[in-house]
Design a protein around this motif. Structure first.
Motif, short mmCIF file in Angstrom:
data_model
loop_
_atom_site.label_atom_id
_atom_site.label_comp_id
_atom_site.label_asym_id
_atom_site.label_seq_id
_atom_site.Cartn_x
_atom_site.Cartn_y
_atom_site.Cartn_z
N GLY A 50 0.79 -1.23 0.00
CA GLY A 50 0.00 0.00 0.00
C GLY A 50 0.82 1.27 0.00
N ASN A 51 2.15 1.14 0.06
CA ASN A 51 3.02 2.31 0.09
C ASN A 51 3.34 2.86 -1.29
OD1 ASN A 51 3.18 2.50 2.85
ND2 ASN A 51 5.15 1.47 3.02
N ARG A 52 2.79 2.27 -2.29
CA ARG A 52 2.94 2.72 -3.68
C ARG A 52 4.41 2.91 -4.09
NH1 ARG A 52 -0.76 7.38 -5.18
NH2 ARG A 52 0.13 6.87 -7.19
N PHE B 249 3.51 11.12 -0.64
CA PHE B 249 2.44 10.13 -0.53
C PHE B 249 2.48 9.44 0.83
CE2 PHE B 249 1.19 5.70 -0.56
CZ PHE B 249 -0.16 5.84 -0.83
N SER C 88 0.98 11.62 3.42
CA SER C 88 -0.49 11.68 3.37
C SER C 88 -1.09 10.37 3.85
CB SER C 88 -0.97 12.03 1.96
OG SER C 88 -0.66 11.01 1.05
N ARG C 89 -0.43 9.25 3.57
CA ARG C 89 -0.93 7.96 4.08
C ARG C 89 -0.83 7.91 5.59
NH1 ARG C 89 1.12 1.74 3.31
NH2 ARG C 89 -0.92 0.81 3.74
N SER D 246 -3.76 9.72 6.88
CA SER D 246 -5.04 9.06 6.65
C SER D 246 -5.22 7.82 7.51
CB SER D 246 -5.21 8.71 5.16
OG SER D 246 -4.35 7.66 4.79
N THR D 247 -4.13 7.16 7.89
CA THR D 247 -4.25 5.97 8.74
C THR D 247 -4.19 6.32 10.22
OG1 THR D 247 -1.86 5.52 8.62
CG2 THR D 247 -3.28 4.40 7.01
N CYS E 208 4.17 4.27 11.75
CA CYS E 208 4.39 3.39 10.60
C CYS E 208 4.37 1.95 11.07
CB CYS E 208 5.74 3.71 9.94
SG CYS E 208 6.21 2.55 8.64
#
Length: 193
Positions: free
Chosen positions: A63-65, A87, A90-91, A94-95, A101
């Motif tokens: 999911g870390n793109r 990104f 922002s993840r 959002s989590t 992490c």
């Protein structure tokens, strides 16, 4: 669209439970219940909680793109690196910054007592740093990053900085501060103004 397998449901539940409660605080029974599965079915898919943690780490990484690092639609290596970390920031927001992490959390929880998980995470961090090393070299060749920087050391520092920002975000709970630290940290480590 096919229905997710029970194994996938257990891994998804493990990602959420490990992220919220840590490795030690998340139990197999709670993870199975969150997945809507009987506890006994867990052992049809995983030999141990450690094996599940490895699968959960891999699911989280997916999911870390990371493919952003190789995106040909973004021609400059520097833009791929900064975009990737933006990104991740922002993840993180959002989590829930209070969870940090998942990879860093698992690393801290398993470093001594779960060598299989710790070794897997070390490989994940090493692979990420290797990809970043190549991008730093490319950005140097493109003239966007100072040639005096050691690409491998810079990549390791980028990974360490990310984990540090995510850890501090757990403490202060401020996503805006975490994004500012991340954006500024990436630019400074790469010598970009």
């Amino acid at each position: 669209m096919p229905k997710p397998s029970l194994r996938d449901a257990i891994v998804d539940a493990a990602v959420a439970e490990f992220h919220r409660h840590g490795y030690s605080g998340a139990g197999v029974a709670g993870i199975a219940a969150a997945a809507g599965a009987p506890k006994g079915s867990f052992y049809n898919h995983f030999r141990s909680k450690a094996d599940l943690a490895v699968a959960a780490a891999d699911r989280f990484v997916a999911g870390n793109r990371a493919e952003m690092l190789d995106d040909p639609a973004v021609p400059r290596a520097l833009d791929r690196v900064t975009g990737h970390f933006a990104f991740l920031g922002s993840r993180l927001e959002s989590t829930g910054v209070e969870h940090g992490c998942l990879l860093g959390n698992l690393a801290a929880d398993t470093a001594v007592d779960e060598p299989v998980v710790a070794a897997h995470l070390d490989g994940v961090f090493g692979g990420w740093a290797a990809r970043l090393t190549d991008l730093v070299r490319t950005a140097q060749a493109e003239g966007d990053v100072d040639e005096a920087l050691d690409p491998a050391l810079t990549a390791d520092l980028l990974v360490a900085m990310w984990e540090g920002v995510a850890l501090r975000a757990k403490v202060h709970g401020d996503g805006t501060a975490a994004r500012r630290q991340l954006d500024e940290g990436v630019r400074r480590l790469l010598g970009v103004r």
